[in-house]
Design a protein around this motif. Sequence first.
Motif, PDB file in Angstrom:
ATOM      1  N   THR A 200      38.264 -41.437 -21.854  1.00  0.00           N
ATOM      2  CA  THR A 200      39.601 -40.898 -22.107  1.00  0.00           C
ATOM      3  C   THR A 200      39.512 -39.378 -22.248  1.00  0.00           C
ATOM      4  OG1 THR A 200      39.349 -41.184 -24.501  1.00  0.00           O
ATOM      5  CG2 THR A 200      40.300 -43.025 -23.285  1.00  0.00           C
ATOM      6  N   GLY A 201      40.641 -38.756 -22.558  1.00  0.00           N
ATOM      7  CA  GLY A 201      40.628 -37.321 -22.774  1.00  0.00           C
ATOM      8  C   GLY A 201      41.285 -36.544 -21.654  1.00  0.00           C
TER       9      GLY A 201
ATOM     10  N   SER B 283      33.394 -38.694 -21.509  1.00  0.00           N
ATOM     11  CA  SER B 283      34.159 -38.123 -22.622  1.00  0.00           C
ATOM     12  C   SER B 283      33.547 -38.621 -23.917  1.00  0.00           C
ATOM     13  CB  SER B 283      35.628 -38.560 -22.548  1.00  0.00           C
ATOM     14  OG  SER B 283      35.733 -39.972 -22.607  1.00  0.00           O
TER      15      SER B 283
ATOM     16  N   THR C  48      35.344 -39.359 -26.462  1.00  0.00           N
ATOM     17  CA  THR C  48      36.261 -40.418 -26.878  1.00  0.00           C
ATOM     18  C   THR C  48      36.263 -41.529 -25.833  1.00  0.00           C
ATOM     19  OG1 THR C  48      38.092 -39.244 -25.826  1.00  0.00           O
ATOM     20  CG2 THR C  48      37.729 -38.860 -28.172  1.00  0.00           C
TER      21      THR C  48
END
Length: 246
Positions: A84-85, A8, A10
Amino acid sequence: MLVLLPPSETKAAGGDGAPLDLDALSLPELNPVRRKLADALVELSADVPASLTALGLSPRQSGEVERNAALWTSPTMPALHRYTGVLYDALDAANFTAAQADRAAGRLAVASALFGVVRARDPIPAYRLSGGSTLPGLGTLRSVWRPVLEPALNTDELVVDLRSGAYAALARIPDAVTVRVVTEDASGARKTVSHHNKAYKGRLAAALATSRREPSTVDDVRSVAEDADMRMEQAGETELVLVTDH
Protein backbone atom coordinates in the motif's frame (compact mmCIF):
# COMPACT_ATOMS: atom_id res chain seq x y z
CA MET A 1 9.79 -6.30 -19.89
CA LEU A 2 10.06 -6.47 -16.12
CA VAL A 3 9.16 -3.40 -14.04
CA LEU A 4 10.68 -3.82 -10.60
CA LEU A 5 8.83 -1.84 -7.92
CA PRO A 6 9.92 -0.96 -4.39
CA PRO A 7 7.80 -2.48 -1.63
CA SER A 8 6.03 -0.45 1.03
CA GLU A 9 6.51 -0.50 4.78
CA THR A 10 2.73 -0.57 5.14
CA LYS A 11 0.77 -3.63 4.05
CA ALA A 12 -2.92 -4.25 3.59
CA ALA A 13 -4.38 -6.43 6.34
CA GLY A 14 -6.17 -9.73 5.90
CA GLY A 15 -6.69 -11.61 2.67
CA ASP A 16 -8.70 -14.59 1.51
CA GLY A 17 -5.88 -16.78 0.22
CA ALA A 18 -4.47 -19.92 1.82
CA PRO A 19 -1.51 -19.50 4.21
CA LEU A 20 1.95 -18.91 2.79
CA ASP A 21 3.17 -21.63 0.44
CA LEU A 22 6.62 -20.85 -0.91
CA ASP A 23 6.04 -23.23 -3.81
CA ALA A 24 3.24 -20.94 -5.00
CA LEU A 25 5.67 -18.04 -5.48
CA SER A 26 7.64 -17.11 -8.58
CA LEU A 27 11.39 -17.72 -8.73
CA PRO A 28 11.46 -20.96 -6.71
CA GLU A 29 15.26 -20.83 -6.59
CA LEU A 30 14.81 -18.15 -3.92
CA ASN A 31 12.80 -20.43 -1.63
CA PRO A 32 15.66 -21.64 0.60
CA VAL A 33 16.49 -18.04 1.55
CA ARG A 34 12.82 -17.14 1.84
CA ARG A 35 12.27 -20.01 4.28
CA LYS A 36 15.35 -19.12 6.31
CA LEU A 37 14.25 -15.49 6.66
CA ALA A 38 10.62 -16.35 7.42
CA ASP A 39 11.62 -18.83 10.10
CA ALA A 40 14.05 -16.28 11.57
CA LEU A 41 11.32 -13.62 11.71
CA VAL A 42 8.87 -16.00 13.40
CA GLU A 43 11.52 -17.01 15.94
CA LEU A 44 12.48 -13.39 16.58
CA SER A 45 8.83 -12.42 17.12
CA ALA A 46 8.80 -14.44 20.34
CA ASP A 47 10.94 -11.67 21.83
CA VAL A 48 8.99 -8.47 21.20
CA PRO A 49 11.62 -5.99 22.46
CA ALA A 50 14.32 -7.68 20.35
CA SER A 51 11.99 -7.63 17.35
CA LEU A 52 11.28 -3.93 17.75
CA THR A 53 15.01 -3.21 17.90
CA ALA A 54 15.93 -5.38 14.92
CA LEU A 55 13.10 -4.04 12.78
CA GLY A 56 13.55 -0.40 13.80
CA LEU A 57 10.05 -0.13 15.26
CA SER A 58 8.58 1.75 18.19
CA PRO A 59 6.58 0.04 20.97
CA ARG A 60 3.41 1.42 19.38
CA GLN A 61 4.17 -0.74 16.33
CA SER A 62 4.20 -4.05 18.21
CA GLY A 63 1.32 -5.19 16.01
CA GLU A 64 3.87 -5.58 13.22
CA VAL A 65 5.67 -8.16 15.35
CA GLU A 66 2.39 -10.05 15.73
CA ARG A 67 2.12 -10.13 11.93
CA ASN A 68 5.55 -11.70 11.71
CA ALA A 69 4.64 -14.28 14.35
CA ALA A 70 1.77 -15.43 12.12
CA LEU A 71 3.72 -15.56 8.84
CA TRP A 72 3.05 -19.24 8.21
CA THR A 73 -0.60 -19.22 9.29
CA SER A 74 -2.12 -15.87 8.28
CA PRO A 75 -4.10 -15.45 5.04
CA THR A 76 -2.48 -14.27 1.83
CA MET A 77 -3.43 -11.96 -1.02
CA PRO A 78 -1.76 -11.09 -4.35
CA ALA A 79 1.41 -9.08 -3.82
CA LEU A 80 0.24 -6.16 -5.94
CA HIS A 81 -2.68 -5.67 -3.55
CA ARG A 82 -0.75 -6.42 -0.36
CA TYR A 83 1.54 -3.41 -0.69
CA THR A 84 0.00 0.00 0.00
CA GLY A 85 1.02 3.64 0.15
CA VAL A 86 1.71 6.49 -2.25
CA LEU A 87 3.26 4.51 -5.11
CA TYR A 88 0.57 1.84 -5.03
CA ASP A 89 -2.20 4.43 -4.80
CA ALA A 90 -0.82 6.01 -7.98
CA LEU A 91 -0.45 2.60 -9.64
CA ASP A 92 -4.17 2.02 -8.94
CA ALA A 93 -4.07 -1.66 -9.84
CA ALA A 94 -7.55 -2.21 -8.39
CA ASN A 95 -8.98 -0.29 -11.35
CA PHE A 96 -7.11 -2.13 -14.12
CA THR A 97 -9.35 -3.80 -16.67
CA ALA A 98 -9.06 -7.57 -16.95
CA ALA A 99 -6.79 -7.20 -19.99
CA GLN A 100 -4.64 -4.61 -18.22
CA ALA A 101 -4.38 -6.81 -15.12
CA ASP A 102 -3.18 -9.70 -17.26
CA ARG A 103 -0.52 -7.53 -18.88
CA ALA A 104 0.51 -6.17 -15.49
CA ALA A 105 0.82 -9.68 -14.07
CA GLY A 106 3.42 -10.47 -16.71
CA ARG A 107 5.38 -7.24 -16.29
CA LEU A 108 5.28 -6.13 -12.64
CA ALA A 109 7.33 -7.46 -9.76
CA VAL A 110 7.98 -6.10 -6.27
CA ALA A 111 11.30 -6.14 -4.45
CA SER A 112 10.95 -7.62 -0.98
CA ALA A 113 13.29 -7.90 1.99
CA LEU A 114 11.57 -11.16 2.98
CA PHE A 115 10.84 -12.77 -0.39
CA GLY A 116 13.55 -11.23 -2.59
CA VAL A 117 11.19 -10.54 -5.47
CA VAL A 118 7.52 -11.42 -5.91
CA ARG A 119 5.41 -11.20 -9.03
CA ALA A 120 2.16 -9.24 -9.08
CA ARG A 121 -0.09 -12.24 -8.40
CA ASP A 122 2.13 -14.13 -5.98
CA PRO A 123 0.12 -14.80 -2.76
CA ILE A 124 1.87 -13.36 0.29
CA PRO A 125 0.91 -12.59 3.90
CA ALA A 126 1.33 -9.27 5.69
CA TYR A 127 4.79 -8.93 7.24
CA ARG A 128 7.32 -6.39 8.42
CA LEU A 129 10.95 -6.46 7.31
CA SER A 130 12.88 -3.64 5.68
CA GLY A 131 15.72 -3.82 3.19
CA GLY A 132 18.15 -2.23 5.60
CA SER A 133 17.38 -4.56 8.50
CA THR A 134 19.86 -6.93 10.12
CA LEU A 135 18.44 -10.09 11.66
CA PRO A 136 20.23 -11.74 14.60
CA GLY A 137 22.48 -14.54 13.40
CA LEU A 138 21.99 -13.76 9.71
CA GLY A 139 23.76 -10.45 9.17
CA THR A 140 22.65 -7.85 6.66
CA LEU A 141 19.97 -8.70 4.15
CA ARG A 142 22.28 -7.54 1.39
CA SER A 143 24.77 -10.28 2.32
CA VAL A 144 21.95 -12.84 2.47
CA TRP A 145 20.23 -11.91 -0.78
CA ARG A 146 22.91 -10.86 -3.26
CA PRO A 147 24.38 -14.32 -3.98
CA VAL A 148 21.00 -15.75 -4.98
CA LEU A 149 18.97 -12.73 -6.07
CA GLU A 150 21.43 -11.30 -8.57
CA PRO A 151 21.52 -14.52 -10.66
CA ALA A 152 17.72 -14.77 -10.46
CA LEU A 153 17.36 -11.27 -11.89
CA ASN A 154 19.91 -11.84 -14.64
CA THR A 155 17.53 -11.78 -17.60
CA ASP A 156 17.63 -10.94 -21.28
CA GLU A 157 14.41 -8.95 -21.04
CA LEU A 158 14.32 -5.21 -20.44
CA VAL A 159 14.28 -4.36 -16.72
CA VAL A 160 12.97 -1.00 -15.53
CA ASP A 161 14.31 -0.67 -12.00
CA LEU A 162 12.19 1.64 -9.82
CA ARG A 163 13.52 0.30 -6.51
CA SER A 164 14.68 2.60 -3.71
CA GLY A 165 18.28 2.47 -2.50
CA ALA A 166 17.98 -0.13 0.26
CA TYR A 167 16.28 -2.59 -2.08
CA ALA A 168 18.53 -1.87 -5.06
CA ALA A 169 21.39 -2.86 -2.75
CA LEU A 170 19.94 -6.36 -2.34
CA ALA A 171 20.70 -7.18 -5.98
CA ARG A 172 22.56 -5.20 -8.61
CA ILE A 173 21.09 -5.23 -12.14
CA PRO A 174 23.81 -3.61 -14.27
CA ASP A 175 21.85 -3.09 -17.49
CA ALA A 176 18.56 -2.03 -15.93
CA VAL A 177 16.85 1.20 -16.94
CA THR A 178 16.64 3.56 -13.97
CA VAL A 179 14.38 6.60 -13.58
CA ARG A 180 15.12 9.78 -11.65
CA VAL A 181 12.28 12.22 -10.92
CA VAL A 182 13.10 15.95 -10.96
CA THR A 183 11.05 19.10 -10.72
CA GLU A 184 11.65 22.11 -12.97
CA ASP A 185 10.66 25.64 -11.97
CA ALA A 186 9.80 28.58 -14.21
CA SER A 187 13.46 29.54 -14.53
CA GLY A 188 14.44 26.08 -15.72
CA ALA A 189 16.20 25.18 -12.47
CA ARG A 190 15.82 21.53 -11.48
CA LYS A 191 16.00 19.58 -8.26
CA THR A 192 15.39 15.97 -7.37
CA VAL A 193 11.84 15.27 -6.24
CA SER A 194 11.43 13.61 -2.86
CA HIS A 195 7.84 14.13 -1.70
CA HIS A 196 6.08 13.16 -4.94
CA ASN A 197 8.75 10.76 -6.21
CA LYS A 198 6.75 7.64 -5.38
CA ALA A 199 3.55 8.97 -6.94
CA TYR A 200 5.24 9.69 -10.27
CA LYS A 201 6.93 6.30 -10.29
CA GLY A 202 3.56 4.69 -9.59
CA ARG A 203 2.04 6.49 -12.57
CA LEU A 204 4.94 5.43 -14.76
CA ALA A 205 4.66 1.83 -13.60
CA ALA A 206 0.94 1.84 -14.42
CA ALA A 207 1.60 3.16 -17.92
CA LEU A 208 4.28 0.55 -18.58
CA ALA A 209 2.28 -2.30 -17.05
CA THR A 210 -0.87 -1.64 -19.04
CA SER A 211 0.56 -0.51 -22.38
CA ARG A 212 -0.67 -2.52 -25.36
CA ARG A 213 2.87 -2.35 -26.66
CA GLU A 214 5.61 -4.47 -25.09
CA PRO A 215 8.47 -2.06 -24.36
CA SER A 216 11.85 -3.63 -25.10
CA THR A 217 14.20 -0.63 -25.27
CA VAL A 218 14.91 2.58 -23.38
CA ASP A 219 13.27 4.50 -26.22
CA ASP A 220 10.14 2.38 -25.82
CA VAL A 221 9.94 3.24 -22.12
CA ARG A 222 10.28 6.91 -22.90
CA SER A 223 7.63 6.68 -25.60
CA VAL A 224 5.11 4.95 -23.31
CA ALA A 225 5.71 7.61 -20.65
CA GLU A 226 5.16 10.42 -23.13
CA ASP A 227 1.96 8.79 -24.38
CA ALA A 228 0.78 8.96 -20.76
CA ASP A 229 1.52 12.72 -20.66
CA MET A 230 4.75 12.38 -18.73
CA ARG A 231 7.80 14.36 -19.78
CA MET A 232 10.76 12.01 -20.04
CA GLU A 233 14.35 12.69 -21.05
CA GLN A 234 17.28 10.36 -21.52
CA ALA A 235 20.27 11.25 -19.34
CA GLY A 236 22.50 8.29 -20.10
CA GLU A 237 22.51 4.96 -21.87
CA THR A 238 20.18 3.42 -19.29
CA GLU A 239 19.08 6.43 -17.21
CA LEU A 240 15.86 8.35 -17.78
CA VAL A 241 14.76 11.57 -16.12
CA LEU A 242 11.06 12.20 -15.48
CA VAL A 243 10.57 15.97 -15.40
CA THR A 244 7.67 17.51 -13.46
CA ASP A 245 6.67 21.11 -12.84
CA HIS A 246 5.78 20.74 -9.15
